[in-house]
Design an enzyme around this catalytic site. Structure first.
Site: not given
Ligand code: A2P
Length: 311
Positions: A44, A49, A78, A111, A154, A203, A208-209, A254-255, A259, A261
């Site tokens: 996506d 971005y 988008k 978008h 969206s 999301s 998270p974070g 995720s990068t 995670r 996987k």
């Molecule tokens: P990271 O890139 O370090 O894995 P969302 O998709 O809901 O917006 O969330 C994206 C955030 O969630 C990214 O900061 C990503 O960090 C983190 N994230 C992705 N996969 C996991 C996971 N399995 N457990 C915890 N945090 C995750």
């Protein structure tokens, strides 16, 4: 659980995709490469971005190495806010196609209900009034031409969605919105299901974070944790699996290879009905309120204006 859903176009959308928003330049290409190698078949994207060129290089490498063929992937992008004028919509998709090094998209979305003059900086004070019927008419032409094999929107509220459905010649195939156990989109899901519109959840982990969201993460909600413990899965996997069982595709970002996987391991198990029903008790908190769209002299004076009070 099937690994894909059928859209109202007849095409299939893989139920898990990789989100690429806010992914640092220099990391997104690697993430896309890793994800596709791990089995992801949906990516996506969006010009907003600012990383589509890097994604294009990763896709090229995947095709050159015969990891996958173009037709194996479902790639969405988008419409940029400055390309909403009907005559500018084709340029919007063409720029994206050039950057991604593709000749069609599987899905092209408006978008957000955010429009600026062409070439203007995308800040809240620069937003101008939308003309969704005109923009949608140009999106329909892209669909007719085959450059966009499905079209959608969206960040549309139920109200905006109803207004669009009332005038659309081509019913949107997808509505992409924030959705997860902590923001379940019950009303929008019912509307979309009744009209054959698929929900794609961005999301799906509740960001998270994210420095932009200070609230409690639903990943640490006791219900999510107890379901995860019972099923011997992580809270993130439970959240993604909940999305699939609600009938929506999910595009977690995720990068991190581990995670990426971990998030793929959501297909050969399920959340039983008695545990699914507990999710309705989770407090609902939207993580992307989009305060950045608000400006005293702009189109949106409050976030409630932007979301039509559905927040
Ligand atoms: P990271 O890139 O370090 O894995 P969302 O998709 O809901 O917006 O969330 C994206 C955030 O969630 C990214 O900061 C990503 O960090 C983190 N994230 C992705 N996969 C996991 C996971 N399995 N457990 C915890 N945090 C995750």
């Amino acid at each position: 659980m099937a690994d894909s859903f059928v859209l109202n176009t007849g095409a299939r959308i893989p139920s898990l995709g990789l989100g690429t928003a806010k992914t640092e330049p220099g990391t997104v290409g690697e993430a896309v490469y890793t994800a596709v190698k791990a089995g992801y078949r949906q990516i996506d994207c969006a010009p907003a971005y600012r990383n589509e060129k890097e994604i294009g290089l990763a896709l090229k490498k995947l095709f050159e190495e015969s990891v996958v063929k173009r037709e194996d992937l479902f790639i969405s992008s988008k419409l940029w806010s400055g390309n909403h004028a009907p005559e500018d919509v084709p340029e919007g998709i063409d720029t994206t196609l050039e950057d991604l090094q593709l000749d069609y998209l599987d899905l092209f979305l408006i978008h957000a209900p955010v429009r600026t003059e062409k070439g203007a900086v995308r800040t809240a004070e620069n937003y101008i009034s939308l003309d969704v019927p005109a923009t949608w008419g140009a999106m329909e032409k892209l669909y007719d031409s085959g450059k966009a094999r499905a079209i959608g929107v969206s960040n549309f509220s139920c109200k905006r969605m109803e207004d669009l459905l009332a005038i659309a010649r081509v019913t949107p195939a997808v509505s992409q919105v924030e959705s997860h156990p902590g923001w379940q989109q019950t009303k929008l899901r019912a509307l979309c299901q009744s009209k054959g519109v698929h929900i794609s959840a961005y999301s799906p982990l509740g960001r998270p974070g994210s420095p932009a969201f200070k609230g409690p993460s639903f990943l640490s909600n006791p219900i999510v944790i107890s379901v995860a413990e019972k099923l011997q899965k992580t809270p993130a996997q439970v959240a993604l699996r909940w999305g699939l069982q609600m009938g929506q595709s999910v595009v977690p970002k995720s990068t991190n290879e581990t995670r990426i996987k971990e998030n793929f391991d959501i297909f050969d198990w399920s959340i039983p009905e008695d545990l699914m029903s507990k999710f309705s008790e989770i407090p609902q908190i939207k993580t992307l309120r989009a305060e950045f769209v608000v400006h005293p002299q702009g189109l949106y004076k409050t976030v409630e204006d932007f979301w039509d009070g559905e927040i």
